[in-house]
Design a protein around this motif. Structure first.
Motif, PDB file in Angstrom:
ATOM      1  N   HIS A 168      29.579 -33.265 108.415  1.00 38.02           N
ATOM      2  CA  HIS A 168      29.653 -32.208 109.418  1.00 38.02           C
ATOM      3  C   HIS A 168      29.092 -32.747 110.720  1.00 38.02           C
ATOM      4  CE1 HIS A 168      28.449 -27.840 110.687  1.00 38.02           C
ATOM      5  NE2 HIS A 168      29.327 -28.395 111.488  1.00 38.02           N
ATOM      6  N   ASN A 208      32.005 -21.504 115.817  1.00 38.51           N
ATOM      7  CA  ASN A 208      30.761 -21.815 115.109  1.00 38.51           C
ATOM      8  C   ASN A 208      31.009 -21.999 113.617  1.00 38.51           C
ATOM      9  OD1 ASN A 208      29.088 -21.791 117.360  1.00 38.51           O
ATOM     10  ND2 ASN A 208      28.675 -19.602 117.218  1.00 38.51           N
ATOM     11  N   TYR A 209      31.853 -21.146 113.044  1.00 39.50           N
ATOM     12  CA  TYR A 209      32.159 -21.270 111.619  1.00 39.50           C
ATOM     13  C   TYR A 209      32.825 -22.600 111.298  1.00 39.50           C
ATOM     14  CZ  TYR A 209      30.927 -16.569 110.049  1.00 39.50           C
ATOM     15  OH  TYR A 209      30.241 -15.434 109.695  1.00 39.50           O
ATOM     16  N   GLY A 257      32.298 -25.398 112.826  1.00 42.37           N
ATOM     17  CA  GLY A 257      31.439 -26.546 113.098  1.00 42.37           C
ATOM     18  C   GLY A 257      31.377 -27.011 114.531  1.00 42.37           C
ATOM     19  N   LEU A 298      39.165 -24.922 107.760  1.00 43.38           N
ATOM     20  CA  LEU A 298      37.786 -25.226 107.385  1.00 43.38           C
ATOM     21  C   LEU A 298      37.699 -26.574 106.674  1.00 43.38           C
ATOM     22  CD1 LEU A 298      34.992 -23.943 107.578  1.00 43.38           C
ATOM     23  CD2 LEU A 298      35.338 -23.001 105.292  1.00 43.38           C
ATOM     24  N   ARG A 331      35.460 -29.675 108.037  1.00 40.86           N
ATOM     25  CA  ARG A 331      34.281 -30.107 107.280  1.00 40.86           C
ATOM     26  C   ARG A 331      34.452 -31.474 106.606  1.00 40.86           C
ATOM     27  NH1 ARG A 331      32.307 -26.475 109.802  1.00 40.86           N
ATOM     28  NH2 ARG A 331      31.096 -24.721 108.970  1.00 40.86           N
ATOM     29  N   ARG A 351      29.237 -26.587  99.650  1.00 43.64           N
ATOM     30  CA  ARG A 351      28.828 -26.214 101.011  1.00 43.64           C
ATOM     31  C   ARG A 351      30.004 -25.557 101.741  1.00 43.64           C
ATOM     32  NH1 ARG A 351      27.519 -31.242 103.431  1.00 43.64           N
ATOM     33  NH2 ARG A 351      25.763 -31.252 101.973  1.00 43.64           N
ATOM     34  N   ILE A 352      31.198 -26.124 101.582  1.00 45.02           N
ATOM     35  CA  ILE A 352      32.381 -25.539 102.208  1.00 45.02           C
ATOM     36  C   ILE A 352      32.684 -24.175 101.580  1.00 45.02           C
ATOM     37  CG2 ILE A 352      34.862 -25.834 102.578  1.00 45.02           C
ATOM     38  CD1 ILE A 352      34.368 -28.858 102.576  1.00 45.02           C
ATOM     39  N   ASP A 379      30.558 -21.625 103.221  1.00 43.12           N
ATOM     40  CA  ASP A 379      31.029 -21.344 104.588  1.00 43.12           C
ATOM     41  C   ASP A 379      32.283 -20.470 104.562  1.00 43.12           C
ATOM     42  OD1 ASP A 379      28.999 -22.863 105.651  1.00 43.12           O
ATOM     43  OD2 ASP A 379      30.199 -24.685 105.799  1.00 43.12           O
ATOM     44  N   ALA A 422      31.715 -16.809 103.989  1.00 44.22           N
ATOM     45  CA  ALA A 422      31.139 -16.097 105.134  1.00 44.22           C
ATOM     46  C   ALA A 422      32.096 -15.994 106.311  1.00 44.22           C
ATOM     47  CB  ALA A 422      29.854 -16.809 105.584  1.00 44.22           C
ATOM     48  N   LEU A 423      33.296 -16.544 106.173  1.00 46.63           N
ATOM     49  CA  LEU A 423      34.249 -16.574 107.289  1.00 46.63           C
ATOM     50  C   LEU A 423      35.035 -15.263 107.342  1.00 46.63           C
ATOM     51  CD1 LEU A 423      35.793 -18.160 109.514  1.00 46.63           C
ATOM     52  CD2 LEU A 423      37.300 -19.003 107.718  1.00 46.63           C
TER      53      LEU A 423
END
Length: 538
Positions: free
Chosen positions: A120, A145-146, A148, A440, A444, A477-478, A481, A484-485
């Motif tokens: 990232h 922001n989501y 990166g 994403l 990432r 981790r992805i 993310d 939460a998107l």
């Protein structure tokens, strides 16, 4: 005086400076042509790295240089012309010095070993927002922001001061609602272009009318986004900017019975970074095509036994070579003959003696379009990722070329409860969820990683240089993310999750077995409650 390589892009800058100094010292036309070739090569390099400001400066220099390519009697150039060119060269190198280079990745293995844990890497983006458009900027900032990006907000009156090496990846201009760019806005864009020569400049919200778009482009805008295009689509364009993996070198097959002409052509191509192979006997054509697999053929018109047109007609009857670009090089000046040659399968006709800069430009343009056409058959239209067949072929190539001791991991990913998303919110929203996960993954993962849409809501990734545990960590981790998107729709926003299964090479020793094993691990993740990443059992 010894000139040191001035910038870490590569030795193209060094070649340009050195050839200019050699010309200033001796003033020979041949040296000036070599300098022109160096400028053209640098312009093409900047374009490939998506550095529009530097490309523009370099193309301006190239245009000025080509205006002075004439006969030997016009060289050395008058002092005034040399001074003018020197100013353009200094301006180019000054802009390069203030830019942060994005060095392309040449091999996925190098990328994996050098940045095994650098999954990232934030990229800076400026949002220049007009009063009253803060809601648009807020939504776009959340999206960025989501994915990166590091966002810096400013208004249209802000200065565009940039510290060396700190220029943003992109600048997004959000104008007042429904307002066309006036003199003040255009001046602001021009100032930003001067301060950020290597950045991509976007203008969000322009009417589909050519005059205002041309005015924006003249001021320095690279991409004008129409009013009816969703701001979220900008994210995909920004993600494309960071995909700067070095392309495979262009390959040209030269069919020319004159050894002198073939040597000159190959030398010109080499100076432009193009690989070439020459044959004198056209009867060898089919055999060499199969082994060398060129992107383009430079074909002499008149050769022993049969001519270039006859050779082309043979190739056009074979499905493998029906779209392969063929450019004729010949001293033939008969227009009727040229038209006939093109009608029977050629793509362009260049007259000998050829201009080396024009030859290289024609070759690179034809090959770029040929590769784009080939690429379109391998890319999924919705996500921009590799499609099913291309992803399988890429994974098979990875297994066949893997060195002893090399490792990589393969994961199958599936969006949870996707049918319910389509049934509840409709297929356009479902497509948006699929694109969101695709973007994403692009943001990432690394440039050298395999990312493909396997079908429907299912994806495949392959991560060179990783074992199953590291791959699980990265994908988990992805997964967090993605959960939460927010995916916006007319009634608000929805959230989705995915499940994934991981298998590792060389414990699993074939491409088919890797995907099957990873798919079984994906089913385990589904049975265990979804929204999780599972490693395949040995």
């Amino acid at each position: 005086m010894t000139t040191q390589p001035p910038h870490p892009f590569d030795d193209r800058l060094y070649a340009l400076r050195t050839r200019w100094e050699q010309y200033l010292a001796d003033g020979q036309l041949e040296q000036f042509i070599e300098f022109a070739v160096a400028v053209d090569s640098l312009a093409e390099h900047f374009a490939r790295l998506r550095l529009p400001g530097l490309s523009r400066l370099c193309e301006g220099l190239e245009k000025a240089v080509l205006a002075h390519i004439g006969n030997a009697d016009s060289h050395p150039l008058p002092a005034q012309a040399r001074v003018a060119l020197q100013r353009q060269i200094d301006a180019l190198f000054g802009s390069i010095a203030t830019s942060q280079p994005r060095v392309p990745v040449r091999r996925a293995e190098e990328k994996a070993s050098a940045q095994e844990h650098a999954w990232h890497r934030p990229r800076s983006v400026w949002l220049v927002t007009a009063a009253g458009r803060e809601d648009v900027a807020d939504g776009l900032e959340r999206q960025l922001n989501y994915f990166g990006f590091r966002v810096q907000r400013m208004d249209w009156d802000s200065e565009s001061a940039v510290e060396p090496g700190q220029a943003p990846l992109a600048v997004l201009f959000i104008p007042a609602d429904g307002a066309a760019a006036g003199a003040t806005e255009l001046a602001r864009i021009t100032a930003c272009r001067r301060a950020c020569p290597a950045s991509q400049l976007f203008y969000l919200g322009v009417a589909s009318v050519i005059d205002p778009i041309v005015a924006l482009m003249r001021a320095g805008i690279d991409v004008a986004i129409p009013n009816d295009e969703q701001p979220a689509m900008v994210v995909n364009r920004l993600l494309d900017l960071i995909q700067t993996e070095e392309q495979e070198r262009y390959r040209v097959l030269v069919v020319e019975d004159s050894r002198v002409a073939a040597t000159l052509i190959c030398r010109t191509l080499t100076e432009h970074g193009i690989d070439s192979h020459a044959i004198a006997d056209p009867s060898q054509l089919l055999e060499v095509l199969q082994s060398y697999r060129p992107d383009l053929i430079l074909m002499d018109m008149h050769m022993p036994r049969f001519n270039g047109v006859e050779a082309t007609r043979v190739l056009r009857q074979m499905s493998a070579y029906q779209t392969l670009p063929i450019v004729y090089l010949s001293g033939e000046s008969n227009i009727g003959m040229q038209v006939e040659a093109l009608r029977l399968g050629g793509d362009q006709f260049l007259i000998k003696p050829f201009n080396p800069v024009l030859l290289a430009a024609v070759v690179k343009t034809k090959i770029a379009r040929f590769r784009d056409m080939q690429r379109s058959t391998r890319i999924d239209g919705l996500t921009g990722l590799l499609n099913h067949s291309a992803a399988k072929a890429r994974l098979k190539a990875m297994t066949e070329s893997a060195a002893p001791g090399e490792r990589f991991s393969v994961a199958m990913i599936d969006i949870d409860h996707f049918k319910a998303i389509n049934d509840t919110y409709g297929h356009p929203v479902g497509d948006q969820v699929i694109r969101g996960l695709a973007w994403l993954l692009k943001a990432r993962l690394r440039e050298g990683d395999l990312i493909g849409r396997y079908g429907g809501e299912e994806f495949i990734v392959a991560l060179p240089g990783t074992d199953a545990v590291l791959a699980q960590t990265v994908l988990d981790r992805i997964r967090g993310d993605f959960a939460a998107l927010p995916h916006t729709h007319p009634g608000g926003a929805l959230y989705a999750t995915f499940s994934a299964g991981v298998a590792a090479w060389p414990a699993i020793d074939s491409a088919a077995a890797l995907t099957e094993t990873a798919d079984r691990a994906l089913l385990d993740a589904k049975r265990l409650g979804r929204n999780r990443v599972e490693i395949a059992h040995s």
